[in-house]
Scaffold this motif. Structure first.
Motif, PDB file in Angstrom:
ATOM      1  N   PRO A  92       0.384  -8.268  -4.180  1.00  0.00           N
ATOM      2  CA  PRO A  92      -1.018  -7.177  -5.067  1.00  0.00           C
ATOM      3  C   PRO A  92      -1.015  -6.265  -4.141  1.00  0.00           C
ATOM      4  CG  PRO A  92      -1.583  -8.991  -3.398  1.00  0.00           C
ATOM      5  CD  PRO A  92      -0.283  -9.208  -3.508  1.00  0.00           C
ATOM      6  N   VAL A  93      -1.374  -4.832  -4.927  1.00  0.00           N
ATOM      7  CA  VAL A  93      -1.136  -3.819  -4.496  1.00  0.00           C
ATOM      8  C   VAL A  93      -2.379  -2.996  -3.962  1.00  0.00           C
ATOM      9  CG1 VAL A  93       1.536  -3.566  -5.909  1.00  0.00           C
ATOM     10  CG2 VAL A  93      -0.927  -2.658  -6.673  1.00  0.00           C
ATOM     11  N   LYS A  94      -2.878  -1.670  -3.424  1.00  0.00           N
ATOM     12  CA  LYS A  94      -3.327  -1.061  -2.632  1.00  0.00           C
ATOM     13  C   LYS A  94      -3.025   0.310  -2.623  1.00  0.00           C
ATOM     14  CE  LYS A  94      -5.250  -3.899   0.066  1.00  0.00           C
ATOM     15  NZ  LYS A  94      -6.770  -4.169   0.335  1.00  0.00           N
ATOM     16  N   LEU A  95      -4.010   1.313  -2.851  1.00  0.00           N
ATOM     17  CA  LEU A  95      -3.923   2.784  -2.171  1.00  0.00           C
ATOM     18  C   LEU A  95      -4.640   3.882  -1.499  1.00  0.00           C
ATOM     19  CD1 LEU A  95      -1.471   4.646  -3.077  1.00  0.00           C
ATOM     20  CD2 LEU A  95      -2.732   5.147  -5.660  1.00  0.00           C
ATOM     21  N   HIS A  96      -3.771   4.117  -0.337  1.00  0.00           N
ATOM     22  CA  HIS A  96      -4.347   5.384  -0.017  1.00  0.00           C
ATOM     23  C   HIS A  96      -4.713   6.669  -1.421  1.00  0.00           C
ATOM     24  CE1 HIS A  96      -3.370   3.152   3.578  1.00  0.00           C
ATOM     25  NE2 HIS A  96      -4.139   3.944   4.528  1.00  0.00           N
TER      26      HIS A  96
ATOM     27  N   GLY B 250       1.788  12.849   1.049  1.00  0.00           N
ATOM     28  CA  GLY B 250       2.009  11.787   1.042  1.00  0.00           C
ATOM     29  C   GLY B 250       3.561  11.673   0.441  1.00  0.00           C
ATOM     30  N   PHE B 251       2.653  10.972  -0.408  1.00  0.00           N
ATOM     31  CA  PHE B 251       4.301  10.544  -1.565  1.00  0.00           C
ATOM     32  C   PHE B 251       3.424  10.815  -3.244  1.00  0.00           C
ATOM     33  CE2 PHE B 251       7.082   8.829   1.073  1.00  0.00           C
ATOM     34  CZ  PHE B 251       6.947   8.096   2.227  1.00  0.00           C
ATOM     35  N   SER B 252       4.367  11.152  -4.150  1.00  0.00           N
ATOM     36  CA  SER B 252       3.604  11.580  -5.277  1.00  0.00           C
ATOM     37  C   SER B 252       3.675  10.183  -6.688  1.00  0.00           C
ATOM     38  CB  SER B 252       4.486  12.418  -5.999  1.00  0.00           C
ATOM     39  OG  SER B 252       6.166  10.948  -6.902  1.00  0.00           O
ATOM     40  N   ARG B 253       2.412  10.828  -7.144  1.00  0.00           N
ATOM     41  CA  ARG B 253       2.671   9.217  -8.411  1.00  0.00           C
ATOM     42  C   ARG B 253       3.885   8.400  -8.708  1.00  0.00           C
ATOM     43  NH1 ARG B 253      -0.024   8.148 -13.379  1.00  0.00           N
ATOM     44  NH2 ARG B 253      -2.240   7.361 -12.769  1.00  0.00           N
ATOM     45  N   GLU B 254       5.033   9.093  -8.925  1.00  0.00           N
ATOM     46  CA  GLU B 254       5.664   8.562  -9.357  1.00  0.00           C
ATOM     47  C   GLU B 254       6.084   7.724  -8.509  1.00  0.00           C
ATOM     48  OE1 GLU B 254       5.442  12.181  -9.453  1.00  0.00           O
ATOM     49  OE2 GLU B 254       4.749  11.576 -11.113  1.00  0.00           O
ATOM     50  N   GLU B 255       6.121   8.641  -6.815  1.00  0.00           N
ATOM     51  CA  GLU B 255       7.265   7.184  -5.726  1.00  0.00           C
ATOM     52  C   GLU B 255       6.669   6.546  -5.683  1.00  0.00           C
ATOM     53  OE1 GLU B 255       8.985  11.503  -3.609  1.00  0.00           O
ATOM     54  OE2 GLU B 255       6.882  10.826  -2.966  1.00  0.00           O
TER      55      GLU B 255
ATOM     56  N   LEU C 112      -4.742  13.082  -7.308  1.00  0.00           N
ATOM     57  CA  LEU C 112      -3.081  12.332  -8.324  1.00  0.00           C
ATOM     58  C   LEU C 112      -3.667  11.873  -8.973  1.00  0.00           C
ATOM     59  CD1 LEU C 112      -0.816  12.826  -4.973  1.00  0.00           C
ATOM     60  CD2 LEU C 112      -1.818  14.505  -6.506  1.00  0.00           C
ATOM     61  N   ASP C 113      -4.104  11.727  -8.991  1.00  0.00           N
ATOM     62  CA  ASP C 113      -4.970  10.451 -10.206  1.00  0.00           C
ATOM     63  C   ASP C 113      -4.531   8.589  -9.278  1.00  0.00           C
ATOM     64  OD1 ASP C 113      -4.873   9.534 -13.368  1.00  0.00           O
ATOM     65  OD2 ASP C 113      -6.007   9.266 -12.539  1.00  0.00           O
ATOM     66  N   GLY C 114      -4.135   8.316  -8.093  1.00  0.00           N
ATOM     67  CA  GLY C 114      -3.952   7.587  -7.789  1.00  0.00           C
ATOM     68  C   GLY C 114      -4.460   6.129  -8.121  1.00  0.00           C
ATOM     69  N   ALA C 115      -6.036   6.437  -8.424  1.00  0.00           N
ATOM     70  CA  ALA C 115      -7.368   5.485  -8.726  1.00  0.00           C
ATOM     71  C   ALA C 115      -6.652   4.778 -10.044  1.00  0.00           C
ATOM     72  CB  ALA C 115      -8.311   6.002  -8.456  1.00  0.00           C
ATOM     73  N   ALA C 116      -6.136   5.551 -10.799  1.00  0.00           N
ATOM     74  CA  ALA C 116      -5.801   4.909 -11.941  1.00  0.00           C
ATOM     75  C   ALA C 116      -4.717   4.483 -12.626  1.00  0.00           C
ATOM     76  CB  ALA C 116      -5.973   6.213 -13.176  1.00  0.00           C
ATOM     77  N   LEU C 117      -3.891   4.883 -11.662  1.00  0.00           N
ATOM     78  CA  LEU C 117      -2.610   4.136 -11.088  1.00  0.00           C
ATOM     79  C   LEU C 117      -2.611   2.951 -10.534  1.00  0.00           C
ATOM     80  CD1 LEU C 117       0.743   4.204 -11.363  1.00  0.00           C
ATOM     81  CD2 LEU C 117       0.272   5.453  -9.183  1.00  0.00           C
TER      82      LEU C 117
ATOM     83  N   ASP D 218       0.538  -1.188   0.284  1.00  0.00           N
ATOM     84  CA  ASP D 218      -0.087  -0.005   0.066  1.00  0.00           C
ATOM     85  C   ASP D 218       1.010   1.763  -0.101  1.00  0.00           C
ATOM     86  OD1 ASP D 218      -3.078   1.051   1.614  1.00  0.00           O
ATOM     87  OD2 ASP D 218      -1.943   1.836   0.584  1.00  0.00           O
ATOM     88  N   ALA D 219       0.508   2.304  -0.254  1.00  0.00           N
ATOM     89  CA  ALA D 219       1.383   3.986  -0.233  1.00  0.00           C
ATOM     90  C   ALA D 219      -0.184   4.131  -0.043  1.00  0.00           C
ATOM     91  CB  ALA D 219       1.941   4.384  -1.706  1.00  0.00           C
ATOM     92  N   PHE D 220       0.653   5.764   0.627  1.00  0.00           N
ATOM     93  CA  PHE D 220      -0.151   7.039   0.448  1.00  0.00           C
ATOM     94  C   PHE D 220       0.392   8.194   0.002  1.00  0.00           C
ATOM     95  CE2 PHE D 220      -2.851   9.794   3.146  1.00  0.00           C
ATOM     96  CZ  PHE D 220      -2.492  11.202   3.048  1.00  0.00           C
ATOM     97  N   CYS D 221      -0.342   8.072  -1.827  1.00  0.00           N
ATOM     98  CA  CYS D 221      -0.264   8.850  -2.417  1.00  0.00           C
ATOM     99  C   CYS D 221      -1.216  10.153  -2.242  1.00  0.00           C
ATOM    100  CB  CYS D 221      -0.941   8.399  -3.722  1.00  0.00           C
ATOM    101  SG  CYS D 221      -0.591   8.998  -4.875  1.00  0.00           S
TER     102      CYS D 221
END
Ligand code: DI6
Ligand code: FE
Length: 410
Positions: A241-245, A222-227, A252-257, A215-218
């Motif tokens: 597998p991954v998941k994301l805040h 928190g952290f950028s899309r690139e990070e 930051l368009d994290g959902a699309a990432l 997971d990550a806090f995008c």
């Protein structure tokens, strides 16, 4: 004496199976059989293949009481040291987040307290939070790291998460959240910390069997899309597998990432865009809604519930149990908040803490009452599913089963 067909049989139950298309997957005057830790039979009592007493070693008639799958809290930070009640007090006496942060508060204060606690102490402090969630019907918990931000403490957090499963006899799925915040010793050296998290911490902890997802806090703070993409690349290389805040405070368009990586879930989503919804729908990524943080932060912008419905994105609900923005210890209360604050129906809310929460963890062996699924059950002092979202607080749980075994009262 022939061996009984089943180990245990529940009869005269109102079953909310969440299988099939009926509202709640309800079966009135239903029966459910357990064999070797799994659900062996589910259906109307009149369809039982013989007299109840001859079918199972033990039989329990429930006089119409409600039975659901064991609840699943698919997003918690419940392992941490200390608490932030004093900050809550400071804020209500007029201090701003910035003043609190400058005084060393916020995530940094929880990181200090977590680093200072040894493994047994961290377990001692965290078990009561897990027990509170179990008292309200949870039988599977997701627990994140993210308050250590160094290898030893992140390891200690994940080991404690595993020990919570052993101690309480439940399932725990862990998520590595090394990209939760920048630790103070890396101020001005973001790149070095991201490299430490991606190239040292994650491979080491995954190699020790402590990580089930990443997971990550995008977010701007928190952290950028690139990070985020950097840690997702490492997760992919490790087969995790991954998941994301994502989209909690901005877009930051994290959902699309996370959808691009075929991720399990995108979580928070108050600032989720239409294109992000479409990307999640195409990837089968679950929307995990966290009404506890929305409530505690007095947020006003709602996640795009109608768009998620329109595009068929499965919605899960979780407590986001954490000391700063969601000190919430009841999954049923999170479901009530999802109804009252986000306008989900009780059917949507309860699917959100059962079958859709299982999907957000990549688990297909639970979350519905169906033959072959784990016998994770919650038996309630209630007769209709909507009561579980309706009552605010209260002790509604009658008993719970995990893997076909009754859980001791916590
Ligand atoms: N989003 C949140 O709201 C929490 N973490 C995150 O990624 C905040 C955690 C804390 O304040 O301790
Ligand atoms: Fe969170």
């Amino acid at each position: 004496m022939t061996a009984s067909r089943w180990d245990h049989l529940l009869t005269d139950a109102t079953l909310a199976t969440f299988a099939g298309e009926r509202p709640f997957g309800s079966i009135e005057r239903g029966a459910l059989a357990i064999k070797d830790g799994s659900i062996a039979w589910v259906g109307p009592m009149e369809d039982l293949p013989g007299p109840a007493g001859a079918l199972a070693d033990s039989v329990e008639t429930l006089d119409g009481a409600l039975v659901t799958p064991g609840l699943i809290d698919c997003h918690t930070h419940l392992v941490f040291g200390g608490d932030r009640a004093h900050e809550f007090d400071m804020r209500l006496n007029g201090a701003s987040y910035e003043e609190i942060a400058r005084a060393g508060g916020g995530i940094a204060s929880t990181v200090r307290a977590t680093r200072a606690a040894n493994e047994d102490e961290l377990l001692r402090q965290s078990l009561p939070r897990a027990r509170a969630l179990l008292r309200d019907g949870a039988t599977t918990l997701e627990i994140k790291s993210g308050y250590g931000l160094d290898l030893d403490t992140e390891r200690r957090m994940l080991r404690v998460a595993r020990r919570i499963a052993e101690t309480l006899g439940i399932s725990v799925r862990t998520s590595f959240l090394g990209l939760h915040a920048l630790p103070p010793e890396y101020r001005g050296r973001r790149g070095d910390y991201v490299a430490l998290a991606c190239d040292v911490m994650l491979p080491a902890l995954a190699g020790e069997g402590l990580v089930d997802a990443v997971d990550a806090f995008c977010e701007g703070i928190g952290f950028s899309r690139e990070e985020t993409a950097r840690v997702f690349e490492r997760a992919r290389a490790l087969g995790l597998p991954v998941k994301l805040h994502a989209e909690q405070l901005s877009d930051l368009d994290g959902a699309a990432l996370v959808a691009e990586y075929g991720g399990l879930s995108a979580d928070h989503l108050e600032h989720l865009s239409e294109s992000g919804v479409r990307a999640m729908a195409a990837a089968g990524t679950v929307a995990v809604l966290l009404p506890g943080a929305f409530y505690a932060l007095r947020e006003t912008r709602l996640p795009p519930i109608d768009a998620l419905r329109e595009h068929g994105v499965p919605m899960a609900i979780a407590t986001d149990c954490n000391p700063g923005t969601s000190p919430l210890l009841s999954l049923r209360l999170a479901a009530n908040m999802a109804c009252t604050l986000f306008r989900l129906t009780p059917e949507e809310a309860l699917r959100g803490i059962t079958v859709n929460a299982a999907r957000a963890l990549g688990l297909s062996d639970r979350g519905t009452l169906a033959p072959g699924r784990r016998a994770d059950l919650a038996l309630w002092n209630a007769r209709t599913p909507a009561e579980l979202c309706y009552w605010i607080g209260g002790d509604l749980l009658r008993s719970a089963w995990a893997g076909g075994k009754p859980l001791p009262p916590t």
